[in-house]
Design an enzyme around this catalytic site. Sequence first.
Site, PDB file in Angstrom:
ATOM      1  N   THR A  11      41.290  91.080  37.582  1.00  0.00           N
ATOM      2  CA  THR A  11      40.269  91.933  38.209  1.00  0.00           C
ATOM      3  C   THR A  11      39.923  91.522  39.644  1.00  0.00           C
ATOM      4  O   THR A  11      39.226  92.247  40.341  1.00  0.00           O
ATOM      5  CB  THR A  11      38.974  91.896  37.368  1.00  0.00           C
ATOM      6  OG1 THR A  11      38.635  90.521  37.145  1.00  0.00           O
ATOM      7  CG2 THR A  11      39.150  92.596  36.040  1.00  0.00           C
ATOM      8  N   GLY A  12      40.391  90.347  40.102  1.00  0.00           N
ATOM      9  CA  GLY A  12      40.016  89.829  41.419  1.00  0.00           C
ATOM     10  C   GLY A  12      40.840  90.419  42.560  1.00  0.00           C
ATOM     11  O   GLY A  12      41.676  91.311  42.358  1.00  0.00           O
ATOM     12  N   ARG A 111      49.170  72.117  42.785  1.00  0.00           N
ATOM     13  CA  ARG A 111      50.214  72.417  43.784  1.00  0.00           C
ATOM     14  C   ARG A 111      50.938  71.157  44.260  1.00  0.00           C
ATOM     15  O   ARG A 111      52.110  71.201  44.571  1.00  0.00           O
ATOM     16  CB  ARG A 111      49.589  73.096  45.013  1.00  0.00           C
ATOM     17  CG  ARG A 111      49.391  74.580  44.860  1.00  0.00           C
ATOM     18  CD  ARG A 111      49.071  75.205  46.201  1.00  0.00           C
ATOM     19  NE  ARG A 111      48.539  76.539  46.036  1.00  0.00           N
ATOM     20  CZ  ARG A 111      47.492  77.014  46.718  1.00  0.00           C
ATOM     21  NH1 ARG A 111      46.883  76.275  47.616  1.00  0.00           N
ATOM     22  NH2 ARG A 111      47.082  78.248  46.517  1.00  0.00           N
ATOM     23  N   CYS A 150      47.660  80.639  51.314  1.00  0.00           N
ATOM     24  CA  CYS A 150      48.037  81.748  52.209  1.00  0.00           C
ATOM     25  C   CYS A 150      48.254  81.295  53.662  1.00  0.00           C
ATOM     26  O   CYS A 150      49.156  81.784  54.347  1.00  0.00           O
ATOM     27  CB  CYS A 150      46.984  82.840  52.154  1.00  0.00           C
ATOM     28  SG  CYS A 150      45.300  82.226  52.127  1.00  0.00           S
ATOM     29  N   GLN A 176      41.565  83.153  60.132  1.00  0.00           N
ATOM     30  CA  GLN A 176      41.856  83.677  58.801  1.00  0.00           C
ATOM     31  C   GLN A 176      40.942  84.837  58.405  1.00  0.00           C
ATOM     32  O   GLN A 176      39.727  84.806  58.626  1.00  0.00           O
ATOM     33  CB  GLN A 176      41.734  82.546  57.768  1.00  0.00           C
ATOM     34  CG  GLN A 176      42.720  81.433  58.046  1.00  0.00           C
ATOM     35  CD  GLN A 176      42.699  80.305  57.028  1.00  0.00           C
ATOM     36  OE1 GLN A 176      42.864  79.167  57.402  1.00  0.00           O
ATOM     37  NE2 GLN A 176      42.518  80.615  55.757  1.00  0.00           N
ATOM     38  N   SER A 179      39.457  88.466  53.461  1.00  0.00           N
ATOM     39  CA  SER A 179      39.977  88.670  52.104  1.00  0.00           C
ATOM     40  C   SER A 179      40.516  87.371  51.515  1.00  0.00           C
ATOM     41  O   SER A 179      40.626  87.238  50.299  1.00  0.00           O
ATOM     42  CB  SER A 179      41.061  89.749  52.085  1.00  0.00           C
ATOM     43  OG  SER A 179      42.139  89.363  52.915  1.00  0.00           O
ATOM     44  N   GLU A 202      40.637  73.656  53.242  1.00  0.00           N
ATOM     45  CA  GLU A 202      41.796  74.406  53.726  1.00  0.00           C
ATOM     46  C   GLU A 202      42.715  73.547  54.607  1.00  0.00           C
ATOM     47  O   GLU A 202      43.940  73.609  54.491  1.00  0.00           O
ATOM     48  CB  GLU A 202      41.300  75.625  54.518  1.00  0.00           C
ATOM     49  CG  GLU A 202      42.346  76.688  54.784  1.00  0.00           C
ATOM     50  CD  GLU A 202      42.556  77.623  53.607  1.00  0.00           C
ATOM     51  OE1 GLU A 202      42.039  77.349  52.507  1.00  0.00           O
ATOM     52  OE2 GLU A 202      43.246  78.637  53.784  1.00  0.00           O
ATOM     53  N   ARG A 235      37.473  81.014  59.991  1.00  0.00           N
ATOM     54  CA  ARG A 235      37.361  82.342  59.353  1.00  0.00           C
ATOM     55  C   ARG A 235      36.868  83.318  60.415  1.00  0.00           C
ATOM     56  O   ARG A 235      35.908  83.029  61.149  1.00  0.00           O
ATOM     57  CB  ARG A 235      36.341  82.264  58.210  1.00  0.00           C
ATOM     58  CG  ARG A 235      36.220  83.543  57.415  1.00  0.00           C
ATOM     59  CD  ARG A 235      37.351  83.753  56.433  1.00  0.00           C
ATOM     60  NE  ARG A 235      37.357  82.779  55.354  1.00  0.00           N
ATOM     61  CZ  ARG A 235      38.424  82.527  54.595  1.00  0.00           C
ATOM     62  NH1 ARG A 235      39.571  83.174  54.803  1.00  0.00           N
ATOM     63  NH2 ARG A 235      38.365  81.626  53.631  1.00  0.00           N
ATOM     64  N   HIS A 242      46.375  86.614  58.302  1.00  0.00           N
ATOM     65  CA  HIS A 242      46.017  85.342  58.945  1.00  0.00           C
ATOM     66  C   HIS A 242      46.878  85.156  60.196  1.00  0.00           C
ATOM     67  O   HIS A 242      48.114  85.205  60.125  1.00  0.00           O
ATOM     68  CB  HIS A 242      46.267  84.169  57.999  1.00  0.00           C
ATOM     69  CG  HIS A 242      45.340  84.107  56.816  1.00  0.00           C
ATOM     70  ND1 HIS A 242      44.203  84.873  56.691  1.00  0.00           N
ATOM     71  CD2 HIS A 242      45.381  83.323  55.705  1.00  0.00           C
ATOM     72  CE1 HIS A 242      43.588  84.580  55.555  1.00  0.00           C
ATOM     73  NE2 HIS A 242      44.294  83.643  54.937  1.00  0.00           N
ATOM     74  N   THR A 323      46.967  88.440  51.498  1.00  0.00           N
ATOM     75  CA  THR A 323      46.926  88.732  50.051  1.00  0.00           C
ATOM     76  C   THR A 323      48.270  89.250  49.532  1.00  0.00           C
ATOM     77  O   THR A 323      48.479  89.289  48.331  1.00  0.00           O
ATOM     78  CB  THR A 323      45.799  89.731  49.673  1.00  0.00           C
ATOM     79  OG1 THR A 323      46.006  90.958  50.357  1.00  0.00           O
ATOM     80  CG2 THR A 323      44.431  89.175  49.979  1.00  0.00           C
TER      81      THR A 323
HETATM   82  P1  NAP Z   1      38.438  86.570  43.038  1.00  0.00           P
HETATM   83  O1  NAP Z   1      38.478  87.868  43.743  1.00  0.00           O
HETATM   84  O2  NAP Z   1      37.149  85.823  42.968  1.00  0.00           O
HETATM   85  O3  NAP Z   1      38.994  86.803  41.520  1.00  0.00           O
HETATM   86  C1  NAP Z   1      38.915  85.806  40.520  1.00  0.00           C
HETATM   87  C2  NAP Z   1      39.520  86.289  39.206  1.00  0.00           C
HETATM   88  O4  NAP Z   1      39.428  85.241  38.224  1.00  0.00           O
HETATM   89  C3  NAP Z   1      38.789  87.506  38.589  1.00  0.00           C
HETATM   90  O5  NAP Z   1      39.703  88.264  37.842  1.00  0.00           O
HETATM   91  C4  NAP Z   1      37.783  86.832  37.628  1.00  0.00           C
HETATM   92  O6  NAP Z   1      37.420  87.655  36.526  1.00  0.00           O
HETATM   93  C5  NAP Z   1      38.642  85.694  37.113  1.00  0.00           C
HETATM   94  N1  NAP Z   1      37.795  84.596  36.620  1.00  0.00           N
HETATM   95  C6  NAP Z   1      36.727  84.025  37.224  1.00  0.00           C
HETATM   96  N2  NAP Z   1      36.207  83.044  36.440  1.00  0.00           N
HETATM   97  C7  NAP Z   1      36.933  83.031  35.304  1.00  0.00           C
HETATM   98  C8  NAP Z   1      36.876  82.276  34.113  1.00  0.00           C
HETATM   99  N3  NAP Z   1      35.969  81.314  33.921  1.00  0.00           N
HETATM  100  N4  NAP Z   1      37.795  82.525  33.148  1.00  0.00           N
HETATM  101  C9  NAP Z   1      38.736  83.482  33.314  1.00  0.00           C
HETATM  102  N5  NAP Z   1      38.840  84.250  34.429  1.00  0.00           N
HETATM  103  C10 NAP Z   1      37.954  84.019  35.406  1.00  0.00           C
HETATM  104  O7  NAP Z   1      39.480  85.520  43.661  1.00  0.00           O
HETATM  105  P2  NAP Z   1      40.842  85.831  44.492  1.00  0.00           P
HETATM  106  O8  NAP Z   1      40.575  85.960  45.948  1.00  0.00           O
HETATM  107  O9  NAP Z   1      41.589  86.924  43.789  1.00  0.00           O
HETATM  108  O10 NAP Z   1      41.608  84.455  44.341  1.00  0.00           O
HETATM  109  C11 NAP Z   1      42.213  84.077  43.115  1.00  0.00           C
HETATM  110  C12 NAP Z   1      42.989  82.766  43.300  1.00  0.00           C
HETATM  111  O11 NAP Z   1      44.027  82.972  44.254  1.00  0.00           O
HETATM  112  C13 NAP Z   1      42.119  81.623  43.854  1.00  0.00           C
HETATM  113  O12 NAP Z   1      42.521  80.414  43.240  1.00  0.00           O
HETATM  114  C14 NAP Z   1      42.412  81.630  45.334  1.00  0.00           C
HETATM  115  O13 NAP Z   1      42.196  80.385  45.923  1.00  0.00           O
HETATM  116  C15 NAP Z   1      43.899  82.009  45.321  1.00  0.00           C
HETATM  117  N6  NAP Z   1      44.382  82.605  46.565  1.00  0.00           N
HETATM  118  C16 NAP Z   1      43.732  83.632  47.154  1.00  0.00           C
HETATM  119  C17 NAP Z   1      44.243  84.178  48.337  1.00  0.00           C
HETATM  120  C18 NAP Z   1      43.587  85.318  49.021  1.00  0.00           C
HETATM  121  O14 NAP Z   1      44.081  85.711  50.104  1.00  0.00           O
HETATM  122  N7  NAP Z   1      42.533  85.913  48.466  1.00  0.00           N
HETATM  123  C19 NAP Z   1      45.403  83.664  48.895  1.00  0.00           C
HETATM  124  C20 NAP Z   1      46.053  82.623  48.272  1.00  0.00           C
HETATM  125  C21 NAP Z   1      45.539  82.096  47.104  1.00  0.00           C
HETATM  126  P3  NAP Z   1      36.016  88.480  36.480  1.00  0.00           P
HETATM  127  O15 NAP Z   1      36.203  89.726  37.301  1.00  0.00           O
HETATM  128  O16 NAP Z   1      35.835  88.775  35.028  1.00  0.00           O
HETATM  129  O17 NAP Z   1      34.955  87.561  37.040  1.00  0.00           O
END
Ligand code: NAP
Length: 344
Positions: A11-12, A111, A150, A176, A179, A202, A235, A242, A323
Amino acid sequence: MAVRVGVLGATGAVGQRLIQLLEPHPEFEIAALTASESSAGKTYEQAAKWRVNSPIPDDIAEMTVTATEPDAVPDDVDLLFSSLPSSVGAEVEPPFCEDGYVVSSNSSNSRMADDVPLIIPEVNADHLDLLEVQRDERGWDGALVKNPNCSTITFVPTLAALAEFGLETVHVATLQAVSGAGYDGVTSMEIIDNAIPYIGSEEDKLETESRKLLGEFDGASLSQDGVEVAASCNRIPTIDGHLENVWVETEEELTVEDAKTAMTEYPSIDLRSSPDQFIHVFDDPDRPQPRMDRTIGDGMAIAAGGLRESTFGLQYNCLAHNTIRGAAGASVLNGELLLENGYL
Ligand code: NAP
């Protein structure tokens, strides 16, 4: 037949991008979506605040989101794409691997572990065989593969292209997009009309992950590259993409023309989501720019420009879609690499 896959953290921000990329993918079929307990039991449409620039696919909208635990995911799912907060990933990814699932993960946990491959397929696909060591050591039927942060993915391909000149020191300053912090990351009051010269943990990720990615795998263990990397992370109020300023000092003389040729000719890899031209080099000194250039190669290419000589070696700018190339697209590509190499 398509490989049945699931998305952990569906969902994120990254989870939504994963769905956007996986739904039309001919080699993968989405069969499981998980999130936190507060989303479990809802349809995907109810649970996710969809913000990606294409509608939720109909069949995905109706799927039921489950809790993020092995018992909730069907046994015939082979591959899981993980986009969980890293603290959650650290807890739940190992039990999935123990249960036989192969996990391609975005989260930062593990990682840097010695037996976990950290992969950009065009740069270090050969590190994937570290999985044999991982399976021996951990006794897993499944496996855990990571893609880098990223902002690491944005500049490491350009370093890989220049490695033949002997990398000595690298300085990198990032600009950066919001998102990258997820939907709840920075508020509008913090970021509009502003720049924040700090992103927690970071800088360390850029400095350490780059050395692992550029390291050598001898079939039994991985050695880190000796390049010294210093990073400064900021940021800024862009949505996606980025942008990074890089200074590279090399052992051998490196002219601007040599660098342009090395980047332009750096090969892509023969995987479905990898772009034909991996690194695009602009002659125009004011490119690349996030809004104009983040979708080159469907968001999977790296853009570079502004190459010039400086007091601190070669200087240039580079850009990637955080992303897509930096997160969801990176783990889909790792999934394709796992498939190509018989791990699924
Ligand atoms: P986000 O929008 O906050 O989404 C987090 C996701 O994890 C949601 O589906 C959430 O579900 C779920 N979640 C949260 N707490 C949980 C729990 N206790 N048990 C199970 N599921 C849980 O975060 P995001 O930006 O997508 O990032 C996700 C990961 O990718 C992070 O580790 C981040 O560091 C990494 N990342 C992100 C980017 C980027 O550009 N955004 C780039 C590289 C890496 P609910 O909706 O139910 O809360």
